[in-house]
Design an enzyme around this catalytic site. Sequence first.
Site, PDB file in Angstrom:
ATOM      1  N   HIS A 240       0.825  -1.201   0.000  1.00 15.71           N
ATOM      2  CA  HIS A 240       0.000   0.000   0.000  1.00 15.71           C
ATOM      3  C   HIS A 240       0.862   1.255   0.000  1.00 15.71           C
ATOM      4  O   HIS A 240       0.524   2.245  -0.663  1.00 15.71           O
ATOM      5  CB  HIS A 240      -0.952   0.035   1.192  1.00 15.71           C
ATOM      6  N   HIS A 267       3.184  10.284   2.341  1.00 20.60           N
ATOM      7  CA  HIS A 267       2.736  11.306   1.400  1.00 20.60           C
ATOM      8  C   HIS A 267       3.642  12.538   1.417  1.00 20.60           C
ATOM      9  O   HIS A 267       4.024  13.054   0.358  1.00 20.60           O
ATOM     10  CB  HIS A 267       1.301  11.736   1.720  1.00 20.60           C
TER      11      HIS A 267
END
Length: 313
Positions: A240, A267
Site C-alpha cells: 500500500h 505522502h
Amino acid sequence: MKSEMQTTLSGPVSLRGVGVHGGVEATLTFKPAPADSGIVFSRTFADQAPRRISVSRQSVQATDLATVLGDRSGAVVSTVEHALAAFAGLGVDNAEVEIDGPEVPILDGSAAPIVEAVDRAGVTALGARRKYLKVLKPVRVENGASFGELSPYDAGFRLEVEIEFDHAFIGRQRFAGNVTPAVFRRELSAARTFGFLKDVERLRAAGYARGASLDNTVCLDTDGVLNAEGLRFTDEFVRHKALDAVGDLALAGLPLLARYRSFRGGHKLNYQVVDALLADRSAFTVVEAPARGRREGAELVVGAPVLAFAPER
C-alpha cells in the site's frame, strides 16, 4: 508502456462512497479529456460554479495523512492519491475527474475499485505522443531516518519502497519492481490503507479517520489484524505504501522515467521529492516516446530480505 501515444478514457464512469477522513459521501465521475490536459479535478457545488484544479506540484495544499489539492482560495479536493495511482499505474494520461464532495471516496481502501471503473470505461489512444519526465541526476530528501530519492533509470519507472514499523505484525517490509499496468494491477492495486487502533481516538479528535471502518481500512491492535478476512497479501502494508508512492509521484504531472527509492516514507516525503526534482531544472528533461527495451513485469522483486537497503549516510 507498449503505447507511445497519450491516452484517455473511452467514456464516463462513476463511483460513490464515503471519504475516509471527513466521513462525507461523494460521487466521483471520470470523463474523457483531450491530449496534453493531464488529470484535472472539478469540484461541483449545488449553489456555485465548479472549481477546477489541475494535478501538479503547485496544486498541493497538504500532505499530512492524505494528499490535498487546491488553489489560492483553499482546498478543492483531498485524498486524491488512490485515483492518481490508478491513472498512473494503468497509463491513463488525461482525464476529467468530477466530484461533488470534498474528498475522494476511500471505497475499499485500495485502488482496485478505481481500476475496475477504468476498465468499465475503457481506455482510448489519442493523436499525440506521450511525454515523460526523464530524471537526469539523483534528487534526494531526508527527514530524520526517512529518505526518498529519484535517480536516472531509462527502463521505465521503478519503485523500491521499504517500511519499518515497531509492530510485530509489520516489522520491516520491502517492495521492488518496475511499475507497468500488469504489475500495478496484480501487485499493488488491491493493497489497502492501514492504521492502528491506538490512534483512532486521537485522529478523529483532529478531524481525521471519521469515515474509516473495517470495510475500508486494515486495522491493527497489539495482537494483529482486526479485519475478519485478514490480509490480501502477506506484505500488504508495504504494497500500500508503494501504491501511495505511485499516486504521489504523479504530482510531477507526467509519467516518470526514473527509479524511486524510499525508506519509511509517506505522502509528505513523496511530495517533497517531487518538489525538489522540479525545483532543479538541471535534474530532469521532458522527452517523447518510451525508452526502448521496457518489458511488462521486468525485474519484479517482492519480499526481498529486509536488509536489502536502508538509509545511506
